[in-house]
Motif scaffolding. Structure first.
Motif, PDB file in Angstrom:
ATOM      1  N   THR A 156     -24.737  26.761  40.883  1.00 60.56           N
ATOM      2  CA  THR A 156     -24.950  25.826  39.762  1.00 60.56           C
ATOM      3  C   THR A 156     -24.763  24.355  40.096  1.00 60.56           C
ATOM      4  N   PRO A 199     -29.633  20.037  45.688  1.00 64.67           N
ATOM      5  CA  PRO A 199     -29.512  20.952  44.550  1.00 64.67           C
ATOM      6  C   PRO A 199     -28.672  22.166  44.936  1.00 64.67           C
ATOM      7  N   GLN A 204     -27.663  25.619  46.297  1.00 70.28           N
ATOM      8  CA  GLN A 204     -28.298  26.273  47.442  1.00 70.28           C
ATOM      9  C   GLN A 204     -29.237  27.399  47.034  1.00 70.28           C
ATOM     10  N   GLU A 238     -31.480  27.552  44.997  1.00 72.96           N
ATOM     11  CA  GLU A 238     -32.850  27.124  44.730  1.00 72.96           C
ATOM     12  C   GLU A 238     -33.758  27.254  45.947  1.00 72.96           C
ATOM     13  N   THR A 293     -36.713  31.954  47.262  1.00 68.80           N
ATOM     14  CA  THR A 293     -37.938  32.128  46.489  1.00 68.80           C
ATOM     15  C   THR A 293     -38.428  33.565  46.652  1.00 68.80           C
ATOM     16  N   ARG A 327     -33.854  36.484  42.461  1.00 70.01           N
ATOM     17  CA  ARG A 327     -34.864  35.502  42.872  1.00 70.01           C
ATOM     18  C   ARG A 327     -35.789  36.042  43.967  1.00 70.01           C
TER      19      ARG A 327
END
Length: 269
Positions: A85, A92, A94, A96, A99, A162
């Motif tokens: 968060t 940002p 980590q 993120e 993918t 994710r």
């Protein structure tokens, strides 16, 4: 006729794209300093200096050996919150970086959530005549250890959400303090402090193991593998408290990172 057929096959081979080109496996490395490799030269160019990412950290070594497309978002000082968060060092969270096309993720996290290496720094400062060393709240550390498995588990679960097809490998922390021998000049702890730090190391490793088992990840037992290579060992995989200039005390050295890379590579086979 045979000549024309051979010529056609040769032409097809010449114009066909390499089979590997479209199949590069995407690998994301997340975690704290024990994954980043601060103080191990050379540091990765173009990354935040505060993160201390080395080109010889275990993720970089694994990626080079296996031909993986590495995205390294490890950062010194990271907690589980910095993965999930909270941004860090202008970056940002980590998570993120993960993918849907990610296929491999390695994680080393949890030590900063419980103040593991911070407590070692404090004791080292106190026992070597340092100033403004602060204090270790052993009760707070023990309390944090009771829930850190949930925090590590939340990181693994977030990766699965994710990147459902990713293989997740959780690497626990290399051994810092001697398991059975007394402390030494390189690990300046009193007997009582040594007992406490062994307790912290054991409970953190157990929490990591529990999180990996609960959330369907592969455990890489770096703590057990490095038990004979602590900061007091003849062949340490860990910088001692009085580290050389530019090195980071109580953090993995090149041998330690290479050993972890060996463990990860073996599991990927």
């Amino acid at each position: 006729m045979l000549k024309r057929t051979l010529a056609a096959v040769t032409l097809a081979l010449l114009i066909a794209p390499p089979a590997q080109a479209a199949d590069t496996v995407r690998y994301v490395a997340m975690g704290s300093s024990f994954a980043a490799g601060p103080g191990i030269p050379p540091q990765q160019p173009g990354t935040p200096a505060a993160c201390g990412r080395s080109t010889k950290n275990y993720a970089s070594l694994v990626a080079a050996r296996r031909g993986l497309a590495l995205t390294d978002v490890t950062c010194s000082g990271a907690t589980t919150a910095n993965i999930l968060t909270a941004g860090q060092a202008g970056q940002p969270p980590q998570i993120e970086a993960v993918t849907p096309d990610t296929r491999i993720v390695t994680i080393t996290i949890g030590g900063n959530d419980v103040g593991y290496v911070g407590s070692l720094f404090t004791y080292g400062c106190q026992n070597t005549g340092g100033a403004n060393c602060g204090q270790v709240d052993q009760g707070a550390v023990r309390t944090a250890l009771t829930t850190v498995h949930e925090k590590i588990g939340a990181v693994i679960a977030a990766v699965h959400r994710r990147a459902p097809r990713a293989r997740v490998l959780v690497v626990d922390y290399l051994t810092i303090v001697p398991r059975t021998r007394p402390a030494c000049d390189g690990v300046p702890l009193t007997p009582a402090q040594l007992d406490f730090e062994r307790e912290v190391a054991d409970k953190l490793a157990a929490a990591t193991r529990r999180a990996a088992r609960t959330e369907r990840a592969t455990l890489i037992p770096a703590a057990a593998a490095s038990a004979a290579h602590d900061g007091c060992a003849a062949v340490p995989w860990m910088e001692r408290y009085s580290a050389a200039p530019g090195r980071v005390p109580y953090h993995p050295n090149e041998a330690g990172m290479a050993a972890v890379a060996d463990l990860v590579t073996a599991r990927l086979r």
